[in-house]
Design an enzyme around this catalytic site. Structure first.
Site, PDB file in Angstrom:
ATOM      1  N   ASP A 168       2.513  18.771  13.760  1.00  0.00           N
ATOM      2  CA  ASP A 168       2.589  17.795  12.670  1.00  0.00           C
ATOM      3  C   ASP A 168       2.160  18.482  11.368  1.00  0.00           C
ATOM      4  O   ASP A 168       1.383  19.438  11.394  1.00  0.00           O
ATOM      5  CB  ASP A 168       1.636  16.639  12.986  1.00  0.00           C
ATOM      6  CG  ASP A 168       1.718  15.487  12.007  1.00  0.00           C
ATOM      7  OD1 ASP A 168       2.338  14.473  12.346  1.00  0.00           O
ATOM      8  OD2 ASP A 168       1.151  15.607  10.893  1.00  0.00           O
ATOM      9  N   HIS A 178      -5.235  11.620  13.795  1.00  0.00           N
ATOM     10  CA  HIS A 178      -6.241  11.481  12.725  1.00  0.00           C
ATOM     11  C   HIS A 178      -7.412  10.576  13.121  1.00  0.00           C
ATOM     12  O   HIS A 178      -8.431  10.558  12.441  1.00  0.00           O
ATOM     13  CB  HIS A 178      -5.608  10.917  11.455  1.00  0.00           C
ATOM     14  CG  HIS A 178      -4.551  11.806  10.868  1.00  0.00           C
ATOM     15  ND1 HIS A 178      -4.800  13.116  10.501  1.00  0.00           N
ATOM     16  CD2 HIS A 178      -3.236  11.584  10.589  1.00  0.00           C
ATOM     17  CE1 HIS A 178      -3.677  13.656  10.027  1.00  0.00           C
ATOM     18  NE2 HIS A 178      -2.721  12.753  10.075  1.00  0.00           N
ATOM     19  N   ASP A 201       6.929  15.427  10.594  1.00  0.00           N
ATOM     20  CA  ASP A 201       6.837  15.452   9.129  1.00  0.00           C
ATOM     21  C   ASP A 201       6.776  16.895   8.627  1.00  0.00           C
ATOM     22  O   ASP A 201       6.780  17.152   7.434  1.00  0.00           O
ATOM     23  CB  ASP A 201       5.623  14.639   8.630  1.00  0.00           C
ATOM     24  CG  ASP A 201       4.400  14.797   9.510  1.00  0.00           C
ATOM     25  OD1 ASP A 201       4.336  15.763  10.310  1.00  0.00           O
ATOM     26  OD2 ASP A 201       3.484  13.950   9.399  1.00  0.00           O
ATOM     27  N   TYR A 256       8.574  11.013   8.795  1.00  0.00           N
ATOM     28  CA  TYR A 256       8.847   9.853   7.943  1.00  0.00           C
ATOM     29  C   TYR A 256      10.214   9.851   7.295  1.00  0.00           C
ATOM     30  O   TYR A 256      10.577   8.898   6.625  1.00  0.00           O
ATOM     31  CB  TYR A 256       7.718   9.718   6.905  1.00  0.00           C
ATOM     32  CG  TYR A 256       6.386   9.721   7.620  1.00  0.00           C
ATOM     33  CD1 TYR A 256       5.985   8.604   8.351  1.00  0.00           C
ATOM     34  CD2 TYR A 256       5.585  10.860   7.682  1.00  0.00           C
ATOM     35  CE1 TYR A 256       4.810   8.615   9.090  1.00  0.00           C
ATOM     36  CE2 TYR A 256       4.409  10.887   8.423  1.00  0.00           C
ATOM     37  CZ  TYR A 256       4.034   9.762   9.119  1.00  0.00           C
ATOM     38  OH  TYR A 256       2.888   9.771   9.867  1.00  0.00           O
ATOM     39  N   ASP A 297      -6.253   5.538   4.513  1.00  0.00           N
ATOM     40  CA  ASP A 297      -4.803   5.634   4.722  1.00  0.00           C
ATOM     41  C   ASP A 297      -4.337   5.109   6.080  1.00  0.00           C
ATOM     42  O   ASP A 297      -3.651   5.795   6.842  1.00  0.00           O
ATOM     43  CB  ASP A 297      -4.330   7.089   4.542  1.00  0.00           C
ATOM     44  CG  ASP A 297      -4.407   7.538   3.093  1.00  0.00           C
ATOM     45  OD1 ASP A 297      -5.172   6.920   2.320  1.00  0.00           O
ATOM     46  OD2 ASP A 297      -3.714   8.504   2.722  1.00  0.00           O
ATOM     47  N   ASP A 338       0.862  -1.185   0.000  1.00  0.00           N
ATOM     48  CA  ASP A 338       0.000   0.000   0.000  1.00  0.00           C
ATOM     49  C   ASP A 338       0.896   1.233   0.000  1.00  0.00           C
ATOM     50  O   ASP A 338       1.480   1.574   1.027  1.00  0.00           O
ATOM     51  CB  ASP A 338      -0.916  -0.010   1.235  1.00  0.00           C
ATOM     52  CG  ASP A 338      -1.828   1.211   1.269  1.00  0.00           C
ATOM     53  OD1 ASP A 338      -1.662   2.127   0.419  1.00  0.00           O
ATOM     54  OD2 ASP A 338      -2.706   1.262   2.153  1.00  0.00           O
ATOM     55  N   HIS A 348       0.287  17.395   9.076  1.00  0.00           N
ATOM     56  CA  HIS A 348      -1.085  17.079   8.687  1.00  0.00           C
ATOM     57  C   HIS A 348      -2.074  17.667   9.687  1.00  0.00           C
ATOM     58  O   HIS A 348      -1.746  17.829  10.866  1.00  0.00           O
ATOM     59  CB  HIS A 348      -1.297  15.566   8.628  1.00  0.00           C
ATOM     60  CG  HIS A 348      -0.395  14.856   7.667  1.00  0.00           C
ATOM     61  ND1 HIS A 348       0.790  14.276   8.047  1.00  0.00           N
ATOM     62  CD2 HIS A 348      -0.515  14.647   6.333  1.00  0.00           C
ATOM     63  CE1 HIS A 348       1.364  13.730   6.988  1.00  0.00           C
ATOM     64  NE2 HIS A 348       0.605  13.942   5.926  1.00  0.00           N
TER      65      HIS A 348
HETATM   66  C1  X5A Z   1       0.294  10.767  11.773  1.00  0.00           C
HETATM   67  C2  X5A Z   1       0.492  11.117  10.333  1.00  0.00           C
HETATM   68  C3  X5A Z   1      -0.171  10.873   8.059  1.00  0.00           C
HETATM   69  C4  X5A Z   1      -1.067  10.101   7.177  1.00  0.00           C
HETATM   70  C5  X5A Z   1      -0.829  10.447   5.728  1.00  0.00           C
HETATM   71  C6  X5A Z   1      -1.735   9.684   4.806  1.00  0.00           C
HETATM   72  N1  X5A Z   1      -0.329  10.568   9.440  1.00  0.00           N
HETATM   73  N2  X5A Z   1      -1.608  10.060   3.449  1.00  0.00           N
HETATM   74  O1  X5A Z   1       1.409  11.860  10.018  1.00  0.00           O
HETATM   75 ZN    ZN Z   2       1.583  13.891   9.913  1.00  0.00          ZN
END
Ligand code: X5A
Ligand code: ZN
Length: 686
Positions: free
Chosen positions: A174, A137, A267, A307, A94, A22, A176
């Site tokens: 973060d 999330h 990230d 990441y 995701d 994935d 996101h």
């Molecule tokens: C915790 C976090 C990111 C998910 C990305 C999905 N999640 N495209 O950084």
């Molecule tokens: Zn994130």
């Protein structure tokens, strides 16, 4: 008094991984934890922290933020076949499941709650929980974005319940949007949620309209949800710091939290394949440092994303070093936030204007009405949110023969070591003056031998007729000694009491300039100051009461507060929205912090200022006080030692005239001091 830093970690949380192909999930790997933990170990940071064991969360704790149906469903996953797991996974976005992820998710919550307990019971001052899976999330009845249970949301609810907290601040740095946290607290005014996130006008995951700046919270919670969308990639130190100075910190101080939780995703650092931002790991030293004076220092950071294993490990180390109180690295090249960042900043301030005193009376509105965002999204084409991001022209990525995405290798220098001098704080008081200094604080009894000659030279240079008085000379020699000790890294910072303040400031600046490029002088109080500002090496910010004659220099910034520096709301506004932005842009090698008699500044506010200023000049601050009064000396020394300043309590109203005066000042200075910008520059104007 708790002064330690906790790390909560267990290797068990590395024991789950993606079991099928994935592309959306392949970056969320066990090595994220081993690399972070390994870096803390190899840099000698782990042994300086208190290691706290994890535990499993109870059902009751999970149910604080999730539904029974969802918990029961996740409970089945350890017994599922691979095929069942894949099917189960497919109902969410995701995310992936594994037979051991439920166990790890319970440990991730348990680790977070262990940290909250340790901080709330004052076993430690602050700490970091290194956990997988992340949490921000996940929603009441849904896994999402690598997250199963919402660790930080549960922590906030747990802290409210078990410690009867009335105000919890969640800072989500973060890259996101933690939509799960937003949904959990949208209508709850007791939890203030702040998030910045890559957004690109809704074309970036999770592509939600409610991640935009106009989602401010609902009902009683209106104003308690703050979204800062990044509509471009490549945001850097200036963009991040601008949002802290002009959005988060003013609101955070006004909110006056009892506990700060950080959704600490890395990230948002340079090199991250998801974020594509440009801020090096050193930025997290400062983000952490700037949050530490809040809530009496009670700060719990909880790992979310991140990441790029190198950026992640370095950022984790930077965060922990700040929690431990190590000197923050100097950030060079802080200058102008980019236009897209300014647009977001302007919009979020405008959206929150009805809710926060710190934004009231400010004349700046939103960026063009009606809001620019919908039209941009609806124009379609390159920014059509319906298209998966990989198909968008601007985000096309290199692909190798395997069809896998090739990350261009982005490089940045490894952060420099943040070594602390053996003595943190030295205090120079006149002979015979008794003072109860905080523990670990050194008293400078004797001036150094060389200080005599040095002072003579300075006297010649300044052509100073004075300096005859013995008491005066003794004080100045000690002051010179403190600067010399700072310069040779014997001490980090210092405090001196001096009888003749204008003379002391002159001498200190003169001497400092022989060893550092730039000096920042922060003066609290009125009076004229004979500091030479002609060559741009010295920046003088004065927080005062009387309007001075129009200053001729861009390096003299007098911030006037009608009721004087004793007005805590006005004082704080001056510090956050004017002083800190120009101070970071100036990037001094020394901060001279001056408390003049009769300035009226409140001890707690001064202590906050002292704490905040230590993010500059690698913590090299020289504080000068006019009298050896016990209260101010002790309060200043404590702040210099890294003791969290006492809360300021409710701030009260801001005087509209003060705000207008500060806006005028901004207008006068923003060509030179770009960090003062809070709106998109008007076209055609220079
Ligand atoms: C915790 C976090 C990111 C998910 C990305 C999905 N999640 N495209 O950084
Ligand atoms: Zn994130």
């Amino acid at each position: 008094m708790a002064s330690k830093t906790a790390i909560v970690y267990d290797e068990e949380m590395t024991r789950y991984k993606l079991l099928w192909v994935d592309p959306a999930c392949k970056i969320e790997v066990p090595e994220r934890l081993t690399a972070s933990h390994g870096a803390l170990l190899s840099k000698g940071l782990l042994e300086r922290c208190v290691s706290i064991p994890v535990r499993q969360a109870t059902d009751e704790e999970i149910l604080l933020a999730h539904s029974e149906e969802y918990l029961e469903a996740v409970k089945q996953t350890p017994h599922m076949t691979l095929e069942d797991l894949m099917t189960f996974t497919q109902q969410y976005g995701d995310v992936y499941f594994h037979p051991n992820i439920f166990h790890c998710a319970k440990l991730a919550i348990g680790a977070t709650l262990q940290l909250v307990d340790s901080v709330m019971t004052e076993k430690v001052r602050n700490g970091l929980a290194l956990v997988r899976p992340p949490g921000h999330h996940s929603q009441r009845s849904a896994a999402n974005g690598f997250c199963v249970f919402n660790n930080v949301a549960i922590a906030a609810l747990y802290a409210k319940k078990h410690y009867n907290l009335k105000r919890v601040l969640i800072v989500d740095w973060d890259v996101h949007h933690g939509q799960g946290v937003q949904y959990c607290f949208e209508d709850d005014p007791s939890v203030l949620y702040f998030s910045w996130h890559r957004y690109e006008h809704q074309s970036f995951w999770p592509n939600l309209p409610e991640s935009d700046y106009d989602s401010v919270g609902k009902g009683k919670g209106a104003g308690f949800n703050i979204n800062v969308p990044w509509n471009k990639v490549g945001m850097d130190h200036s963009d991040y710091l601008s949002v802290f100075f002009h959005v988060l910190l003013p609101v955070a101080y006004e909110f006056n939290p009892e506990l700060v939780l950080v959704c600490a995703g890395f990230d948002s650092a340079i090199g991250d394949p998801e974020g594509r931002m440009n801020a090096t790991p050193e930025i997290f030293a400062h983000l952490t440092h700037l949050l530490m004076p809040l809530a009496g220092g009670k700060l719990c950071a909880v790992l979310e994303g991140g990441y790029n294993l190198t950026a992640l490990s370095q950022s984790v180390c930077q965060t922990v070093q700040s929690l431990l109180g190590d000197p923050a690295p100097q950030l060079a090249n802080i200058s102008f936030p980019c236009e897209s960042a300014l647009e977001s900043l302007q919009n979020v301030r405008s959206a929150h204007q009805p809710y926060w005193t710190c934004f009231k009376h400010s004349a700046v509105g939103a960026v063009s009405e009606p809001s620019t965002k919908r039209s941009r999204v609806e124009e379609g084409g390159a920014e059509n949110p319906q298209l998966p991001e990989q198909q968008q022209p601007e985000q096309q990525q290199l692909t190798g023969e395997s069809g896998d995405t090739l990350e261009e290798e982005i490089e940045w220098p490894e952060p420099l070591p943040r070594s602390a001098p053996p003595v943190r704080t030295a205090v120079a008081l006149p002979a015979g003056v008794e003072a109860s200094l905080p523990e670990g604080c050194q008293r400078l009894e004797e001036a150094t031998q060389t200080s005599d000659k040095t002072l003579e030279k300075i006297r010649d240079h300044l052509n100073e007729k004075g300096m005859k008085d013995e008491e005066e000379i003794a004080a100045l020699r000690k002051l010179v000694s403190l600067l010399d000790k700072m310069n040779c890294k014997e001490i980090r910072n210092g405090l001196a009491t001096v009888p003749d303040m204008p003379l002391a400031v002159k001498v200190a600046v003169q001497h400092a300039l022989t060893s550092v490029d730039r000096v920042l002088v922060v003066l609290v109080g009125d009076d004229e100051w004979p500091v030479d500002l002609h060559d741009g090496r010295v920046l003088l910010v004065q927080i005062c009461c009387k309007e001075p004659a129009t200053p001729k220099s861009q390096y003299h910034i007098p911030v006037c507060i009608k009721q004087g520096p004793g007005d805590v709301a006005g004082f704080l506004q001056a510090v956050l929205s004017l002083l800190l932005p120009v101070a970071y842009q100036h990037n001094p090698g020394l901060v001279l912090e001056v408390w003049t008699q009769g300035s009226g500044v409140k001890e707690a506010a001064w202590a906050q200022l002292t704490s905040l200023l230590q993010g500059l000049a690698m913590g090299h601050t020289l504080a000068l006080l006019q009298k050896s009064e016990d209260g101010p000396v002790r309060a200043t020394a404590a702040s210099l030692m890294g003791t969290p300043a006492p809360d300021l309590g409710p701030l009260g109203a801001l005087c509209p005239e003060d705000v207008q005066a500060m806006e005028k000042l901004r207008t006068r200075l923003e060509n030179k001091w770009e960090m003062l910008h809070i709106s998109v520059p008007t076209k055609g104007q220079d």
